[in-house]
Design an enzyme around this catalytic site. Structure first.
Site, PDB file in Angstrom:
ATOM      1  N   LEU A 156      21.895 -20.954  88.952  1.00 54.73           N
ATOM      2  CA  LEU A 156      20.901 -20.827  87.875  1.00 54.73           C
ATOM      3  C   LEU A 156      21.271 -21.679  86.674  1.00 54.73           C
ATOM      4  O   LEU A 156      22.440 -21.974  86.430  1.00 54.73           O
ATOM      5  CB  LEU A 156      20.771 -19.358  87.440  1.00 54.73           C
ATOM      6  CG  LEU A 156      21.949 -18.662  86.753  1.00 54.73           C
ATOM      7  CD1 LEU A 156      22.091 -19.012  85.290  1.00 54.73           C
ATOM      8  CD2 LEU A 156      21.811 -17.166  86.890  1.00 54.73           C
ATOM      9  N   CYS A 263      29.615 -23.914  81.669  1.00 54.81           N
ATOM     10  CA  CYS A 263      29.886 -24.268  83.077  1.00 54.81           C
ATOM     11  C   CYS A 263      30.435 -25.680  83.281  1.00 54.81           C
ATOM     12  O   CYS A 263      31.533 -25.833  83.811  1.00 54.81           O
ATOM     13  CB  CYS A 263      28.627 -24.075  83.907  1.00 54.81           C
ATOM     14  SG  CYS A 263      28.215 -22.338  84.115  1.00 54.81           S
ATOM     15  N   LYS A 323      22.218 -26.075  74.878  1.00 51.34           N
ATOM     16  CA  LYS A 323      20.936 -26.611  75.342  1.00 51.34           C
ATOM     17  C   LYS A 323      19.848 -25.714  74.769  1.00 51.34           C
ATOM     18  O   LYS A 323      20.154 -24.631  74.264  1.00 51.34           O
ATOM     19  CB  LYS A 323      20.873 -26.652  76.871  1.00 51.34           C
ATOM     20  CG  LYS A 323      20.975 -25.266  77.513  1.00 51.34           C
ATOM     21  CD  LYS A 323      21.087 -25.324  79.009  1.00 51.34           C
ATOM     22  CE  LYS A 323      19.741 -25.544  79.644  1.00 51.34           C
ATOM     23  NZ  LYS A 323      19.740 -25.282  81.094  1.00 51.34           N
TER      24      LYS A 323
HETATM   25  P1  NAD Z   1      29.575 -13.850  81.083  1.00 55.47           P
HETATM   26  O1  NAD Z   1      30.784 -13.938  80.255  1.00 55.47           O
HETATM   27  O2  NAD Z   1      28.224 -14.036  80.453  1.00 55.47           O
HETATM   28  O3  NAD Z   1      29.529 -12.421  81.813  1.00 55.47           O
HETATM   29  C1  NAD Z   1      30.610 -11.852  82.485  1.00 55.47           C
HETATM   30  C2  NAD Z   1      30.560 -10.350  82.327  1.00 55.47           C
HETATM   31  O4  NAD Z   1      31.589  -9.777  83.139  1.00 55.47           O
HETATM   32  C3  NAD Z   1      30.800  -9.867  80.903  1.00 55.47           C
HETATM   33  O5  NAD Z   1      29.734  -9.023  80.503  1.00 55.47           O
HETATM   34  C4  NAD Z   1      32.111  -9.083  81.004  1.00 55.47           C
HETATM   35  O6  NAD Z   1      32.153  -7.984  80.123  1.00 55.47           O
HETATM   36  C5  NAD Z   1      32.086  -8.646  82.460  1.00 55.47           C
HETATM   37  N1  NAD Z   1      33.390  -8.295  83.044  1.00 55.47           N
HETATM   38  C6  NAD Z   1      34.582  -8.931  82.927  1.00 55.47           C
HETATM   39  N2  NAD Z   1      35.524  -8.275  83.635  1.00 55.47           N
HETATM   40  C7  NAD Z   1      34.909  -7.228  84.234  1.00 55.47           C
HETATM   41  C8  NAD Z   1      35.355  -6.173  85.076  1.00 55.47           C
HETATM   42  N3  NAD Z   1      36.635  -6.091  85.474  1.00 55.47           N
HETATM   43  N4  NAD Z   1      34.469  -5.242  85.471  1.00 55.47           N
HETATM   44  C9  NAD Z   1      33.170  -5.310  85.058  1.00 55.47           C
HETATM   45  N5  NAD Z   1      32.692  -6.277  84.258  1.00 55.47           N
HETATM   46  C10 NAD Z   1      33.558  -7.224  83.846  1.00 55.47           C
HETATM   47  O7  NAD Z   1      29.768 -14.889  82.275  1.00 55.47           O
HETATM   48  P2  NAD Z   1      28.620 -15.658  83.085  1.00 55.47           P
HETATM   49  O8  NAD Z   1      28.128 -16.827  82.300  1.00 55.47           O
HETATM   50  O9  NAD Z   1      27.647 -14.669  83.619  1.00 55.47           O
HETATM   51  O10 NAD Z   1      29.498 -16.265  84.279  1.00 55.47           O
HETATM   52  C11 NAD Z   1      29.994 -15.472  85.326  1.00 55.47           C
HETATM   53  C12 NAD Z   1      30.416 -16.382  86.472  1.00 55.47           C
HETATM   54  O11 NAD Z   1      29.270 -17.081  86.973  1.00 55.47           O
HETATM   55  C13 NAD Z   1      31.415 -17.463  86.079  1.00 55.47           C
HETATM   56  O12 NAD Z   1      32.258 -17.709  87.171  1.00 55.47           O
HETATM   57  C14 NAD Z   1      30.519 -18.673  85.844  1.00 55.47           C
HETATM   58  O13 NAD Z   1      31.222 -19.884  86.034  1.00 55.47           O
HETATM   59  C15 NAD Z   1      29.475 -18.489  86.918  1.00 55.47           C
HETATM   60  N6  NAD Z   1      28.196 -19.140  86.649  1.00 55.47           N
HETATM   61  C16 NAD Z   1      27.680 -19.130  85.391  1.00 55.47           C
HETATM   62  C17 NAD Z   1      26.442 -19.720  85.169  1.00 55.47           C
HETATM   63  C18 NAD Z   1      25.861 -19.747  83.780  1.00 55.47           C
HETATM   64  O14 NAD Z   1      24.953 -20.548  83.546  1.00 55.47           O
HETATM   65  N7  NAD Z   1      26.314 -18.913  82.861  1.00 55.47           N
HETATM   66  C19 NAD Z   1      25.740 -20.326  86.216  1.00 55.47           C
HETATM   67  C20 NAD Z   1      26.288 -20.291  87.487  1.00 55.47           C
HETATM   68  C21 NAD Z   1      27.520 -19.698  87.691  1.00 55.47           C
END
Ligand code: NAD
Length: 437
Positions: A156, A263, A323
């Site tokens: 996404l 990312c 962005k």
């Molecule tokens: P984020 O920081 O927005 O969200 C992560 C969430 O995980 C937070 O709310 C945090 O409190 C929670 N968390 C951490 N440890 C935890 C635990 N032990 N138990 C329960 N909850 C816990 O991160 P994000 O942007 O959603 O990214 C998550 C993953 O997805 C990363 O690996 C990122 O690289 C990948 N990703 C992100 C995007 C993007 O556009 N943000 C797109 C594709 C992939």
């Protein structure tokens, strides 16, 4: 289609939007987060991130009883057939991935796992992480419950995450188990998207390779924009000419201040570290990083060349998010520019439609004054820097901008405005890779 019970661990940009979209197609979803404040906000109907369309979809599915939030992982794992992991995978100082969040969740799942579950890694992780997750769950699960680990990377884009999740280009499922694969296909059946089935290692690698390729495309066009600046060619015409070739495509060929966000910078650094660790250094990606850094420096040099001295200059900055259409300011080039200008002694006033709350909360722009509108930001300014291409900025009354500025100079880091129009309006206008006279 048959509805499934799903659990998403981590309710951030990926977890929350995925959970809401899974519920939207009829699955029953419980989102788990270990941040009690976030869970309390979600339970009371407050959405902690800005993503177009997300609020409606969350409220609708909570009301329909298909989506709920908890801080108890046991609740999530007990009541779901498939458990998604969507926790952060931040970079370490050497660029390699900090996998401690993933490892912790694997242990936590193991601690409550009583019967067969599919554990899906949706976070972006280095190749071979699935093996480690499986080993960890096995080691810590005293009940000896059956489980399979699957890789299902997420593609996404923030700013259009709901649309991307509801209508993905493809869904990648890396699995070594037919039982897990059958369940995963049921999860994704309602989306009617092409499904690419691979082994776990390939699925993990696809995500880092895809993001690195997109970053490479951005650095490529930015390097070409430097040649346009030096030669008087026009980067937009060049990009149109390149992008019209179906083998290349026009997307990700917009010259600007370079890539940022939560990312690309971390994923490119991770892919370099992964390839180094495997003994096959991916040196091309180091050049991608270098070009990206240079692009911002080149822009700042243009500012210095035009303004001579930045100290005590009143500079307005439009945009803080990495962005448009998101409130995410993590690793944002716009934020770096604000901080660079402040460090050089400029008096910076900044405005962003959605990113100011998080910029303040995370203490990312200390030393700059944040104001409540684009016009307020330019009041008395000697220069305006456009750092994020929000639609709102494209529609601002530029006559009014000119009236309010002390000296009407615009440095457009995203090529949002038309150079000829800006000239007609009487602005001194600098942009990227486009002739301004
Ligand atoms: P984020 O920081 O927005 O969200 C992560 C969430 O995980 C937070 O709310 C945090 O409190 C929670 N968390 C951490 N440890 C935890 C635990 N032990 N138990 C329960 N909850 C816990 O991160 P994000 O942007 O959603 O990214 C998550 C993953 O997805 C990363 O690996 C990122 O690289 C990948 N990703 C992100 C995007 C993007 O556009 N943000 C797109 C594709 C992939």
């Amino acid at each position: 289609m048959s509805s499934m019970d799903l659990c998403i661990i981590g309710s951030g940009y990926v977890g929350l939007v995925s959970g809401a979209c899974f519920a939207e197609v009829g699955h029953k979803v419980v989102c788990v987060d270990n941040d009690p404040k976030k869970v309390a906000a979600l339970q009371s109907g407050r959405i902690p991130i800005y993503e177009p369309g997300l609020e409606d979809i969350v409220h609708r599915n909570v009301s329909a009883g298909r989506l709920r939030f908890t801080d108890k992982i046991e609740d999530g794992v007990d009541n779901s057939q498939v458990v998604f992991i969507a926790v952060p995978t931040p970079p370490q100082p050497d660029g390699s991935v900090d996998l401690s969040f993933i490892e912790k969740v694997a242990r936590e799942i193991a601690g409550v796992l009583k019967e067969y579950r599919v554990v899906v890694d949706k976070s972006t992780v280095p190749v071979k992480t699935g093996e480690k997750v499986a080993e960890t769950i096995k080691r810590y699960n005293r009940a000896g419950a059956e489980f399979d680990v699957v890789s299902n990377p997420e593609f996404l884009r923030e700013g259009c995450a709901v649309a991307d999740l509801m209508k993905p280009d493809r869904v990648v499922i890396g699995s070594a188990s037919d039982r897990a694969l059958a369940l995963m296909k049921k999860v994704y059946e309602p989306f009617m998207a092409p499904i690419l089935v691979t082994d776990i290692n390939s699925a993990e690698l696809i995500k880092h390779a895809a993001n690195s390729f997109l970053a490479l495309k951005i650095s490529y066009i930015n390097a070409v924009s430097a040649i346009c600046d030096a030669s008087g060619a026009d980067i937009e015409k060049v990009a149109d000419g390149i992008g019209a070739d179906k083998r290349i495509g026009r997307s990700f060929l917009n010259a600007g201040l370079g890539y940022g966000g939560s990312c690309f910078p971390k994923d490119i650094a991770a892919f370099i570290a992964i390839s180094d660790a495997l003994g096959v250094p991916f040196t091309l990606l180091k050049e991608v990083q270098r070009i990206n850094k240079d692009q911002k420096e080149r822009f700042l040099k243009g500012l210095r060349d035009a303004l001579w001295v930045l100290r005590d200059k009143k500079i307005a900055v439009w945009g803080l998010t990495f962005k448009p259409d998101t409130d995410d300011v993590r690793s944002s080039v716009a934020i770096e520019i604000v901080n660079d200008l402040v460090k050089e002694g400029a008096i910076v006033t900044a405005y962003d439609p959605k990113g100011m709350e998080k910029a303040v909360e995370w203490k990312m722009v200390e030393g700059a004054r944040l104001v409540h509108s684009a016009l307020e930001a330019v009041e008395g300014a000697e220069a305006l820097v456009l750092a994020t291409e929000w639609g709102e900025f494209a529609n601002v009354d530029l006559q009014e901008v000119k009236k309010r500025m002390m000296t009407p100079m615009i440095f457009d880091g995203r090529n949002l405005f038309d150079p000829a129009t800006m000239k007609d309006l009487g602005f001194a206008y600098k942009c990227i890779g486009r002739s301004t006279v």
